[in-house]
Enzyme design. Structure first.
Site, PDB file in Angstrom:
ATOM      1  CG  ASN A  92      33.513  39.855  33.158  1.00 29.47           C
ATOM      2  OD1 ASN A  92      32.783  39.122  33.832  1.00 29.47           O
ATOM      3  ND2 ASN A  92      34.513  39.387  32.440  1.00 29.47           N
ATOM      4  N   GLY A 127      39.806  26.976  30.992  1.00 31.31           N
ATOM      5  CA  GLY A 127      39.247  27.616  32.187  1.00 31.31           C
ATOM      6  C   GLY A 127      38.057  28.510  31.902  1.00 31.31           C
ATOM      7  CG  ASP A 128      37.476  31.549  28.759  1.00 31.87           C
ATOM      8  OD1 ASP A 128      37.672  32.182  29.809  1.00 31.87           O
ATOM      9  OD2 ASP A 128      37.817  31.961  27.629  1.00 31.87           O
ATOM     10  CE  LYS A 157      40.238  38.663  44.455  1.00 32.85           C
ATOM     11  NZ  LYS A 157      40.522  39.904  45.166  1.00 32.85           N
ATOM     12  CE1 TYR A 177      42.137  37.315  41.471  1.00 35.50           C
ATOM     13  CE2 TYR A 177      40.369  36.330  40.170  1.00 35.50           C
ATOM     14  CZ  TYR A 177      40.880  37.393  40.889  1.00 35.50           C
ATOM     15  OH  TYR A 177      40.125  38.544  41.030  1.00 35.50           O
ATOM     16  CG  ASN A 188      40.671  40.837  31.982  1.00 39.69           C
ATOM     17  OD1 ASN A 188      41.378  41.368  32.831  1.00 39.69           O
ATOM     18  ND2 ASN A 188      40.098  39.670  32.183  1.00 39.69           N
ATOM     19  CB  SER A 239      36.462  37.801  41.524  1.00 39.84           C
ATOM     20  OG  SER A 239      36.311  37.364  40.200  1.00 39.84           O
ATOM     21  CG  ASP A 269      49.000  50.212  45.095  1.00 43.07           C
ATOM     22  OD1 ASP A 269      47.855  50.169  44.623  1.00 43.07           O
ATOM     23  OD2 ASP A 269      49.949  49.556  44.608  1.00 43.07           O
ATOM     24  CG  ASN A 270      52.734  46.098  46.144  1.00 42.93           C
ATOM     25  OD1 ASN A 270      52.033  46.479  45.206  1.00 42.93           O
ATOM     26  ND2 ASN A 270      52.968  44.811  46.397  1.00 42.93           N
TER      27      ASN A 270
END
Ligand code: NAD
Ligand code: UD1
Length: 351
Positions: free
Chosen positions: A177, A291-292, A151, A147, A197, A123, A31-32
């Site tokens: 979710n 966007g929802d 994906k 995003y 979120n 996702s 992990d970074n």
């Protein structure tokens, strides 16, 4: 199996590591730390009773990845991505570089070192605004922002590699979710600032860190006008990853929805959270968020048939576990460093 967990210091990856170790797998985290923390790694060790090995490195660093993978791994689980939709609209190149270029480097490093199994975090965002709910895996795929586009591209890349190399197998897991936290309260979602979120935002309102919840629209065609989502406990997701690893022993390329199959509205989440926390959650109805979409929930039957998996935990349990984590860590991992911190290793180094 010996498993490299890319992004294992983050929210879902840390819970998956505990589940993997409990199933007898050996885990190395790569992990970074752009969003994860070494505190999460220490809590994984504490909860599992195993001194988990951690490498600080970036998945775009193919040389570092190859150095680690050449130590001999049976599989990679790939959680390492940037995931904030609004941020991706401001910084699309950053998202494509981190997520897509990172996945290409990872696939190349796996090929160079002969690692043949991959579990990938996708996702429900790949479905965009669905034509119908519940959503099956063969529903139309619609990327509506950088995003979700990243994906989709990563999914396609992995499928192409599976097609080109029959010895390579993959499980592409489309999470709905994710919510909740480890029942110990030691691990959970650390939003690193103001959450975007719903569940972490509600937790912070309950804790008094935010004054009220902004409910993004109450004029959707849903039972109470607010958005409906399929919240899934992070412990259920973790369990699905251990089952996906077993599935990959049979080979193939599998695309699976991970959700409960049940949707809850924003106001139902607020009510469940009030019930378990005993705190009032003040809220205000504001404009819809760009966007929802109105309603998103999964048809998880393929995961049930293929993995023998279904979600165990309900919304009340998700809220209870999220609230325990929030109460024990008011400001995320920073605020409760109850165990000794381990310094990060330089890129490519194990410790
Ligand atoms: P997270 O940010 O908590 O964890 C991601 C981890 O990956 C972090 O520890 C981060 O430091 C690491 N990382 C990011 N880019 C990296 C890079 N280039 N090299 C090495 N490490 C890197 O996020 P999460 O919620 O645990 O999500 C895990 C995965 O699940 C992501 O791929 C995300 O897109 C996907 N997902 C998350 C959600 C959600 O709501 N949490 C929903 C659907 C899908
Ligand atoms: C969001 C992202 C999605 C990403 C996912 C996981 C958007 C449009 N979608 O999904 O790309 O994959 O997170 O990171 O950003 N809500 C409020 N007030 C809040 C927060 C949320 O009312 O402060 C509502 C939303 O309108 C929605 C529901 O709560 O109806 C769930 O929102 P959220 O937790 O952000 O998840 P998604 O929108 O499903």
């Amino acid at each position: 199996m010996r498993v490299l967990v890319c992004g294992g210091a983050g929210f879902i990856g840390s819970h998956a590591c505990v589940a993997l170790i409990a199933q007898g797998h050996e885990v190395v985290i790569y992990d970074n730390l752009s969003h994860g923390t070494t505190s999460a790694v220490d809590h994984i060790s504490q909860l599992s009773g195993v001194d988990v090995r951690f490498v600080q490195g970036d998945i775009r660093d193919r040389t570092a990845l190859e150095a680690v993978l050449s130590m001999g791994f049976d599989a990679v689980i790939h959680f390492a991505a940037l995931k904030i939709m609004s941020e991706s609209c401001r910084f699309p190149l950053l998202y494509f570089d981190n997520n897509v270029a990172g996945t290409i480097a990872l696939l190349q490093a796996m090929q160079a070192t002969g690692v043949q199994r991959l579990v990938f975090s996708s996702s429900a965002a790949v479905y965009g605004d669905p034509d119908a709910v519940p959503i099956k895996e063969d529903a139309p795929l619609r990327a509506c922002n950088p995003y979700s586009h990243s994906k989709l591209v990563m999914e396609r890349l992995i499928e192409e590699v599976c097609e080109a190399r029959p010895s390579f197998s993959a499980a592409i897991l489309r999470y709905f979710n994710p919510a909740g936290a480890h029942p110990s309260g030691l691990m959970g979602e650390d939003p690193c600032g103001v959450p975007t979120n719903l569940m972490p935002y509600v937790s912070q309102v309950a804790a008094g860190l935010q004054d009220r919840l902004h409910v993004f629209g109450d004029d959707y065609p849903t039972r109470d006008g607010t958005g409906v989502r399929d919240y899934i406990h992070v412990m259920d997701l973790a369990d699905a990853h251990t089952k996906a690893l077993e599935l990959l022993r049979q080979g193939g390329c599998h695309v699976l929805n991970l959700g409960t199959g049940r949707g809850y509205s924003v106001l139902e989440v607020v009510s469940a959270f009030e019930q378990v926390s005993g705190c009032r959650i003040p809220f205000e109805i504001v404009e819809r968020r760009p966007g929802d979409v109105a309603e998103v929930w999964a048809d998880p039957s393929r995961a049930e048939q293929t993995l023998g998996w279904h979600a165990q935990y309900d919304l009340v349990r998700m809220c209870a576990d999220a609230w325990r984590w929030q109460s024990m860590h008011p400001n995320g991992y920073q605020s409760a460093q109850v165990i000794e911190l381990r310094p990060a290793a330089p890129s490519g180094g194990l410790h």
